[in-house]
Design a protein around this motif. Structure first.
Motif, PDB file in Angstrom:
ATOM      1  N   TYR A  72      16.460 -32.348  18.217  1.00 30.94           N
ATOM      2  CA  TYR A  72      17.629 -33.229  18.281  1.00 30.94           C
ATOM      3  C   TYR A  72      17.179 -34.555  18.867  1.00 30.94           C
ATOM      4  O   TYR A  72      16.516 -34.572  19.914  1.00 30.94           O
TER       5      TYR A  72
ATOM      6  N   ILE B  96      12.504 -29.257  19.620  1.00 30.05           N
ATOM      7  CA  ILE B  96      12.856 -27.967  20.225  1.00 30.05           C
ATOM      8  C   ILE B  96      11.994 -26.847  19.647  1.00 30.05           C
ATOM      9  O   ILE B  96      11.445 -26.040  20.394  1.00 30.05           O
TER      10      ILE B  96
ATOM     11  N   SER C 171      15.068 -16.177  25.976  1.00 27.43           N
ATOM     12  CA  SER C 171      16.025 -16.513  27.022  1.00 27.43           C
ATOM     13  C   SER C 171      16.904 -17.689  26.595  1.00 27.43           C
ATOM     14  O   SER C 171      16.697 -18.281  25.541  1.00 27.43           O
ATOM     15  N   ASN C 172      17.854 -18.027  27.451  1.00 30.19           N
ATOM     16  CA  ASN C 172      18.731 -19.175  27.224  1.00 30.19           C
ATOM     17  C   ASN C 172      17.924 -20.426  26.971  1.00 30.19           C
ATOM     18  O   ASN C 172      17.005 -20.720  27.721  1.00 30.19           O
ATOM     19  N   GLY C 173      18.284 -21.144  25.928  1.00 31.49           N
ATOM     20  CA  GLY C 173      17.610 -22.414  25.679  1.00 31.49           C
ATOM     21  C   GLY C 173      16.271 -22.291  24.990  1.00 31.49           C
ATOM     22  O   GLY C 173      15.580 -23.296  24.790  1.00 31.49           O
ATOM     23  N   ALA C 174      15.887 -21.089  24.583  1.00 30.92           N
ATOM     24  CA  ALA C 174      14.577 -20.894  23.935  1.00 30.92           C
ATOM     25  C   ALA C 174      14.533 -21.539  22.552  1.00 30.92           C
ATOM     26  O   ALA C 174      13.450 -21.790  22.016  1.00 30.92           O
ATOM     27  N   GLY C 175      15.715 -21.758  21.954  1.00 33.08           N
ATOM     28  CA  GLY C 175      15.752 -22.384  20.629  1.00 33.08           C
ATOM     29  C   GLY C 175      16.268 -21.458  19.540  1.00 33.08           C
ATOM     30  O   GLY C 175      16.148 -21.763  18.353  1.00 33.08           O
ATOM     31  N   LYS C 176      16.892 -20.345  19.924  1.00 38.54           N
ATOM     32  CA  LYS C 176      17.335 -19.349  18.935  1.00 38.54           C
ATOM     33  C   LYS C 176      18.418 -19.921  18.025  1.00 38.54           C
ATOM     34  O   LYS C 176      18.375 -19.767  16.797  1.00 38.54           O
ATOM     35  N   THR C 177      19.419 -20.567  18.628  1.00 36.64           N
ATOM     36  CA  THR C 177      20.489 -21.152  17.818  1.00 36.64           C
ATOM     37  C   THR C 177      19.939 -22.272  16.941  1.00 36.64           C
ATOM     38  O   THR C 177      20.301 -22.387  15.754  1.00 36.64           O
ATOM     39  N   THR C 178      19.045 -23.057  17.498  1.00 35.10           N
ATOM     40  CA  THR C 178      18.418 -24.138  16.724  1.00 35.10           C
ATOM     41  C   THR C 178      17.709 -23.559  15.501  1.00 35.10           C
ATOM     42  O   THR C 178      17.786 -24.121  14.399  1.00 35.10           O
TER      43      THR C 178
ATOM     44  N   GLU D 219      27.427 -18.590  16.450  1.00 37.79           N
ATOM     45  CA  GLU D 219      27.856 -18.154  17.770  1.00 37.79           C
ATOM     46  C   GLU D 219      29.313 -18.582  17.944  1.00 37.79           C
ATOM     47  O   GLU D 219      29.676 -19.670  17.511  1.00 37.79           O
TER      48      GLU D 219
ATOM     49  N   GLU E 116      23.889 -14.412  17.891  1.00 34.76           N
ATOM     50  CA  GLU E 116      24.477 -13.710  19.039  1.00 34.76           C
ATOM     51  C   GLU E 116      25.835 -13.091  18.773  1.00 34.76           C
ATOM     52  O   GLU E 116      26.820 -13.452  19.420  1.00 34.76           O
TER      53      GLU E 116
ATOM     54  N   GLN F 153      20.717 -11.982  22.724  1.00 30.44           N
ATOM     55  CA  GLN F 153      20.264 -11.828  24.110  1.00 30.44           C
ATOM     56  C   GLN F 153      20.315 -10.363  24.525  1.00 30.44           C
ATOM     57  O   GLN F 153      19.660  -9.966  25.481  1.00 30.44           O
TER      58      GLN F 153
HETATM   59  P1  ATP Z   1      21.430 -19.927  24.048  1.00 25.28           P
HETATM   60  O1  ATP Z   1      21.183 -18.490  24.049  1.00 25.28           O
HETATM   61  O2  ATP Z   1      21.785 -20.477  25.402  1.00 25.28           O
HETATM   62  O3  ATP Z   1      22.343 -20.408  22.947  1.00 25.28           O
HETATM   63  P2  ATP Z   1      19.215 -20.745  22.455  1.00 25.28           P
HETATM   64  O4  ATP Z   1      17.941 -20.012  22.547  1.00 25.28           O
HETATM   65  O5  ATP Z   1      20.086 -20.480  21.293  1.00 25.28           O
HETATM   66  O6  ATP Z   1      19.997 -20.589  23.795  1.00 25.28           O
HETATM   67  P3  ATP Z   1      19.395 -23.466  21.617  1.00 25.28           P
HETATM   68  O7  ATP Z   1      20.869 -23.470  21.646  1.00 25.28           O
HETATM   69  O8  ATP Z   1      18.710 -23.459  20.316  1.00 25.28           O
HETATM   70  O9  ATP Z   1      18.811 -22.279  22.492  1.00 25.28           O
HETATM   71  O10 ATP Z   1      18.902 -24.714  22.461  1.00 25.28           O
HETATM   72  C1  ATP Z   1      17.538 -25.049  22.612  1.00 25.28           C
HETATM   73  C2  ATP Z   1      17.424 -26.384  23.324  1.00 25.28           C
HETATM   74  O11 ATP Z   1      18.001 -27.396  22.520  1.00 25.28           O
HETATM   75  C3  ATP Z   1      18.127 -26.446  24.657  1.00 25.28           C
HETATM   76  O12 ATP Z   1      17.298 -27.141  25.547  1.00 25.28           O
HETATM   77  C4  ATP Z   1      19.379 -27.227  24.365  1.00 25.28           C
HETATM   78  O13 ATP Z   1      19.787 -27.953  25.493  1.00 25.28           O
HETATM   79  C5  ATP Z   1      18.950 -28.145  23.262  1.00 25.28           C
HETATM   80  N1  ATP Z   1      20.069 -28.475  22.348  1.00 25.28           N
HETATM   81  C6  ATP Z   1      20.841 -27.601  21.690  1.00 25.28           C
HETATM   82  N2  ATP Z   1      21.753 -28.224  20.913  1.00 25.28           N
HETATM   83  C7  ATP Z   1      21.543 -29.543  21.099  1.00 25.28           C
HETATM   84  C8  ATP Z   1      22.153 -30.739  20.582  1.00 25.28           C
HETATM   85  N3  ATP Z   1      23.170 -30.671  19.702  1.00 25.28           N
HETATM   86  N4  ATP Z   1      21.673 -31.922  21.007  1.00 25.28           N
HETATM   87  C9  ATP Z   1      20.648 -31.991  21.887  1.00 25.28           C
HETATM   88  N5  ATP Z   1      20.030 -30.912  22.413  1.00 25.28           N
HETATM   89  C10 ATP Z   1      20.467 -29.708  22.029  1.00 25.28           C
END
Ligand code: ATP
Length: 236
Positions: free
Chosen positions: A12, A17, A36-43, A84, A161, A194
């Motif tokens: 982003y 990421i 874990s949280n923020g690992a990038g799974k949703t991305t 999610e 998730e 998770q």
């Molecule tokens: P969670 O389980 O908390 O959803 P995740 O593994 O799915 O975590 P992501 O949501 O992919 O992680 O986020 C990965 C990184 O990208 C995080 O550091 C988050 O802050 C950042 N991020 C996510 N969405 C955006 C966005 N729209 N703009 C900027 N940064 C983002």
């Protein structure tokens, strides 16, 4: 036949990421992505579905490069994401939500109705048929979201998730539904979770995402037994 993600890079703004992420799933299999949280799974699932543009790497659906297609085109081809938080249309009824889901299958809607076996096994969805989706419980909404995705005849389903915010009992139910979806549709499922232990029990292969990179991958059972994974994600 498989959905292959090869060397994916995404991010982003100025932030990268995902770096060099490779994941693969075959029809009828579940690939778990834990981390874990923020690992990038949703991305990762957003990039595969096309709501976020990849900055590098390739996405192949049964050999065809789909990484340049807009999200609707990917959905039409059967690469369907369940985000999610479900994102149902809260003001529409369950039936209307599922009817919208069917649109992704236009042109591919031959054969038995894929929704029917799910309604048989999870009658609660049918009981809620004429109610507004926004009024359902979290677990019910998750079931409707999955059913809506199945109505689009997915070949590859991306689940972000599905257990989020659900009690242990409802999480079990949702995982049971995921298993049934795989059995009845033969879709390949990328399951971001998770609830690592349960996801790994359902999965054939698994990937551990750590700060945007795959730090471990292999047969889900092996990943589940590895010491590093147990310590980091399964509570020792
Ligand atoms: P969670 O389980 O908390 O959803 P995740 O593994 O799915 O975590 P992501 O949501 O992919 O992680 O986020 C990965 C990184 O990208 C995080 O550091 C988050 O802050 C950042 N991020 C996510 N969405 C955006 C966005 N729209 N703009 C900027 N940064 C983002």
């Amino acid at each position: 036949m498989s959905l292959q993600v090869q060397g994916l890079r995404a991010g982003y703004g100025r932030a990268t990421i995902l770096e060099d992420v490779s994941v693969e799933v075959a029809p009828g299999e579940v690939a778990a992505v834990i981390g874990s949280n923020g690992a990038g799974k949703t991305t990762l699932v957003k990039t595969i579905a096309g709501s976020l543009a990849a900055r590098g790497g390739r996405i192949l659906q049964d050999g065809d490069a789909i990484g340049g297609l807009p999200p609707e085109k990917r959905a039409r081809r059967g690469v369907v994401m369940v985000p999610e938080g479900r994102r149902l249309f809260g003001n529409l009824t369950v039936e209307e939500n599922i009817r919208l889901g069917r649109q992704a299958a236009r042109g591919r809607d031959e054969g038995d109705d894929p929704v029917e076996p799910l309604l048989e096994a999870f009658p609660i969805v049918r009981e809620r048929w004429t109610q507004r989706a926004g009024l359902l419980s979290g677990g019910e909404q998750q079931m409707v979201a999955l059913t809506r995705a199945v109505a689009g005849r997915p070949r590859y389903l991306l689940l972000d998730e599905p257990s989020l915010g659900l009690s242990p009992r409802l999480t079990q139910e949702v995982f049971r539904l995921v298993r049934l979806v795989v059995e009845t549709t033969n879709a390949g499922v990328i399951l971001v979770e998770q609830m690592a232990d349960q996801a790994l029990k359902l999965a054939t292969n698994a990937y551990v995402l750590d700060q945007g990179r795959v730090s471990a991958s292999g047969p889900a059972e092996e990943i589940r037994r590895s010491d590093a994974v147990r310590k980091a994600y399964l509570g020792g």
